[in-house]
Design a protein around this motif. Structure first.
Motif, mmCIF file in Angstrom:
data_model
loop_
_atom_site.group_PDB
_atom_site.id
_atom_site.type_symbol
_atom_site.label_atom_id
_atom_site.label_comp_id
_atom_site.label_asym_id
_atom_site.label_seq_id
_atom_site.Cartn_x
_atom_site.Cartn_y
_atom_site.Cartn_z
ATOM 1 N N GLY A 290 -8.045 3.432 4.416
ATOM 2 C CA GLY A 290 -6.610 3.412 4.693
ATOM 3 C C GLY A 290 -6.881 4.613 2.974
ATOM 4 N N ALA A 291 -7.753 4.900 2.137
ATOM 5 C CA ALA A 291 -7.754 4.026 0.991
ATOM 6 C C ALA A 291 -8.642 5.095 0.505
ATOM 7 N N ARG B 18 -2.041 7.474 6.645
ATOM 8 C CA ARG B 18 -3.625 7.558 7.457
ATOM 9 C C ARG B 18 -3.392 6.297 8.274
ATOM 10 N N SER C 109 1.792 11.234 6.010
ATOM 11 C CA SER C 109 2.649 12.290 5.197
ATOM 12 C C SER C 109 3.848 13.084 5.041
ATOM 13 N N ASP D 244 0.920 7.038 1.684
ATOM 14 C CA ASP D 244 -0.101 7.427 1.987
ATOM 15 C C ASP D 244 -0.951 6.997 3.042
ATOM 16 N N VAL D 245 -1.329 5.964 2.443
ATOM 17 C CA VAL D 245 -1.875 4.956 2.833
ATOM 18 C C VAL D 245 -1.941 4.154 4.252
ATOM 19 N N TYR E 27 -3.976 7.439 -3.184
ATOM 20 C CA TYR E 27 -3.831 6.628 -2.482
ATOM 21 C C TYR E 27 -4.140 5.276 -2.637
ATOM 22 N N ARG F 14 1.172 -1.336 0.133
ATOM 23 C CA ARG F 14 -0.259 -0.301 -0.098
ATOM 24 C C ARG F 14 1.301 1.641 0.008
#
Length: 786
Positions: free
Chosen positions: A548-549, A509, A617, A505-506, A642, A502
């Motif tokens: 997350g995405a 978060r 991030s 940025d995923v 993401y 992943r």
């Protein structure tokens, strides 16, 4: 130590080139990358690969550049554009294997199939010729029916199975049915299900359409590298990244041969996944790795270790079992060794010297062979790292034997016999096969099985990661960064790659969940009850990745979950799919997104954790670019991006949006930290440009501890005496305690003339308050004037 200390680029930017992103497209991107501050274009493999390949790792002809990507003319134009902008060119190459999915596309493989051992390319591939005809697992599951569907071409020079074609050996196709002609060939077409246990050629992991090469032979090295080395000799390539060195029979010897071929002044990296505390072998003349260990360290420092207890309990309650990460990994490794990699285990077992102690006379015929195969499988599952490199790294082998004996003490005699034989001939075939295959078992068992099963906190389930370690304490982070600067200053660092589970940025978060574990547990339990999946551990994975995405369309989430479930191999798999399970999993995202009340809850949660996630991030991006090593930016990740595992992370990038935002930043715009990601672009460009134009300040490393009530929420370091990077960690906790208060950051001694290059503002005093330094953004990059 023969490692080169030649200058490396200040940074790289990874581009995935394909028929959809051609050399011509890349030429158009070079001015943007230059403006961004990138020092080197880092290209995915450029040689001729399978039609439509979006990655290039399935090279079918190493002697020529990819026509789909733009051919030789396009490649030269790209190199010229890179040079025109004063940038370097770094190339990813694939020495371990070539693509054989479409035999006609690979002239070497086609010739081997046509002529067998008499082929001029017979030694090119790692084929067990003594095992009989080459098995090609390309037929449907019903092998007998599939064979009845074979046909001959009109000129009887090819066998055809629907759209697939295979050569007919000279003099064998003149008479008889297609089935009779098939029996005369140097190969046999068999059911795809037989590949796992019976394959007679070495492959890339369990991918039978990627056949391994014998680059340990000088003549094979020469012919597989001739085109790439031509580019190097012409001054068109400044650095090489070597894909999957652990698959090679002798990675160290390969690196030494390659270094001799490219000279001491080229940057040389290996895609080597290091375990925690593992070092590259000292004898490899390389500059470092492609950076997965940095990904673990940098991302981990933003994870709150206090969240471990609740999330561990949630996982145990939700799945109904308490299982350690190590136990899950060992179980998964044994499973892949016994199933999808059974052919490799069988091939190793045939090389093992039988211990002198004979098996009991009461054992059934074949029991001795079964004991050897089991011992081999256990040994492969016991390695603490991907592989050893005998005679270096004997400790890893000894550990593997010890672990295997713990699991199967009854096999001690066989395990000791294998170890002794390996140590007696560390470059022999047995040692070579064991070491090559241990990496395959680790990759398929851990990355591609356990990382989809053991889902306590999936932000840690990343290539190169260790999910058993809940984050990275700041002290450990600083030690790792200092060690990198001292020992491997020219290694690559990364946060996202084309192989990542992943995107950065995923993960950033998801790190916020570790700060609110109780709330997450309550929400997830309710959501899972409303929309169950066929497997409880898959539910843990699904809800974390969905949040997350978010926002993510049902189609993308469905593709991800389908792949994840098949990799986990618990309720369905690639080899043994369960249609009703696959249908339920594929339908789940659309059902969830149709639940308006639940979607509102997800959006409310994401709206609250998005800000802290953006802070994470920006923090990890700054620490990566400002820290030791050579930072790589994966395509598109200069904005918030993401993505989940491939192919999701290879989607098209909106380059025009990035150009427009960069132009606005250059006009003096200071954006808010929001969903459009301009703040991340600002941090990325500010740091990359400083690295490119003032490289002298990016030397040395020392931690810079904050002082005051919120000191644990800052992570900072100094490079030289003229550069300081500081980032916010655990932002939810920081907000709950009311912010920075009187917390200060004592700067390196000397002048107080500091400037934040991100906000383009001065910083006053030798011990400024973090509330002032981080007043606009959660990160700052302070520099003294030249």
């Amino acid at each position: 130590m023969t490692r080169s200390h030649s200058p490396a680029p200040s940074s790289t930017y990874r581009l995935q080139l394909s028929k959809d992103t051609t050399f011509d497209d890349a030429v158009g991107l070079v001015p943007y990358l230059d403006a961004l501050g990138v020092s080197a274009l880092y290209a995915s493999p450029l040689l001729e690969s399978g039609a439509g390949s979006n990655h290039g790792y399935d090279v079918v002809d190493p002697t020529r550049v990819s026509a789909e990507r733009g051919g030789e003319e396009g490649r030269k134009a790209l190199v010229a554009a890179v040079r025109e902008h004063g940038m370097a060119f770094v190339l990813d190459i694939v020495p371990n294997h070539v693509g054989v999915d479409i035999p006609q596309a690979n002239p070497w493989w086609w010739d081997v199939l046509a002529h067998g051992r008499a082929s001029e390319h017979a030694a090119t591939f790692d084929i067990d010729w003594d095992a009989g005809p080459i098995l090609l697992p390309v037929l449907d599951a019903d092998e007998e029916k599939a064979l009845s569907e074979l046909a001959l071409s009109d000129d009887r020079t090819q066998l055809r199975y629907y759209e697939r074609a295979f050569p007919v050996a000279p003099g064998t196709g003149d008479a008889g049915t297609a089935q009779e002609v098939h029996e005369r060939q140097h190969y046999r077409l068999v059911s795809w299900k037989r590949g796992a246990a019976e394959l007679t050629y070495r492959r890339f992991f369990d991918v039978s359409t990627l056949a391994a090469l014998r680059v340990e032979l000088p003549e094979i090295f020469e012919k597989t590298h001739r085109e790439i080395l031509r580019w190097v000799d012409a001054g068109e390539v400044d650095g090489l990244r070597i894909d999957h060195p652990d698959g090679l029979s002798d990675p160290g010897a390969y690196m030494r041969r390659l270094r001799a071929a490219i000279g001491p002044d080229r940057w040389l990296l290996v895609e080597k996944i290091l375990g925690v505390g593992e070092e590259l072998p000292a004898s490899w003349p390389v500059n470092g790795t492609s950076g997965y260990e940095a990904l673990r360290e940098i991302g981990g420092v933003f994870v709150d270790p206090d969240g471990a207890g609740v999330l561990t309990q949630l996982a145990a309650e939700h799945t109904g079992r308490k299982e350690s990460a190590h136990a899950a990994e060992h179980s998964a490794r044994r499973e892949v060794a016994d199933t999808i990699l059974a052919a490799e285990v069988r091939r190793i077992a045939a090389l093992v010297p039988v211990p002198e102690a004979a098996p009991s006379t009461e054992e059934e015929p074949g029991a001795a062979a079964d004991r050897v195969r089991t011992a081999v499988a256990e040994l492969l599952c016991g390695y603490p790292v991907y592989r050893s490199y005998l005679p270096e790294g004997r400790e890893a082998l000894e550990t593997a034997v010890a672990v295997a004996r713990t699991h199967r003490p009854d096999l001690a005699d066989v395990l000791v016999a294998i170890r002794d034989a390996m140590l007696a001939d560390p470059t022999g075939l047995l040692a070579t096969r064991v070491q090559q295959t241990s990496g395959m078992v680790m990759a398929k068992g851990v990355e591609d099985t356990a990382f989809y099963r053991w889902n306590r906190f999936v932000a840690l389930n990343e290539v190169g990661g260790d999910p058993s370690r809940f984050g990275v304490p700041p002290q450990e982070f600083h030690r790792a960064m200092a060690a990198r600067e001292a020992s491997w200053p020219a290694t690559m660092t990364t946060l996202s790659t084309h192989d990542a589970k992943r995107s950065e940025d995923v993960r950033a978060r998801l790190a916020v969940i570790a700060e609110i574990p109780g709330e997450w547990a309550r929400l997830m339990r309710r959501w899972a009850a409303a929309h169950p999946l066929p497997d409880r551990s898959l539910e843990l994975l699904a809800w974390q990745n969905l949040v997350g995405a978010w926002p993510i369309p049902a189609e993308r989430m469905s593709g991800y979950l389908t792949k994840a479930a098949k990799e986990a191999k618990l309720v369905t798999s690639h080899v043994d799919p369960v249609p009703e399970v696959d249908e339920a999993i594929a339908a789940w995202p659309a059902e969830v997104l149709a639940d308006g009340e639940l979607v509102a809850e997800i959006e409310e949660l994401v709206s609250r954790i998005a800000g802290p996630g953006w802070s994470n991030s920006l923090g990890q991006k700054l620490l990566q670019i400002a820290g030791p090593g050579v930072p790589d930016v994966y395509q598109g990740t200069e904005l918030f991006e993401y993505s989940l595992v491939d192919p999701d992370n290879r989607r098209p990038v909106d380059w025009e949006a990035r150009r427009e935002l960069l132009a606005r930043l250059d006009d003096g715009w200071l954006p808010d930290v929001d969903a459009d990601g301009a703040a991340k672009l600002l941090v990325t460009a500010s740091a990359l440009r400083l690295r490119r134009y003032r490289p002298e300040v990016f030397t040395g490393y020392r931690p810079l501890p904050a002082e005051g009530p919120a000191a644990r929420h800052a992570v900072a370091f100094a490079r030289s005496a003229s550069l300081v990077a500081v980032a916010t960690r655990l932002p939810v906790g920081l907000a709950e305690r009311g912010g920075w208060g009187d917390t200060v950051l004592p700067l390196p001694e000397g002048t107080t003339d500091w400037h934040d290059v991100i906000t383009d503002t001065p910083v006053d005093g030798a011990t400024p308050k973090l509330a002032d330094v981080l007043g606009r953004y959660p990160v700052a990059l302070l520099v003294r004037p030249a």
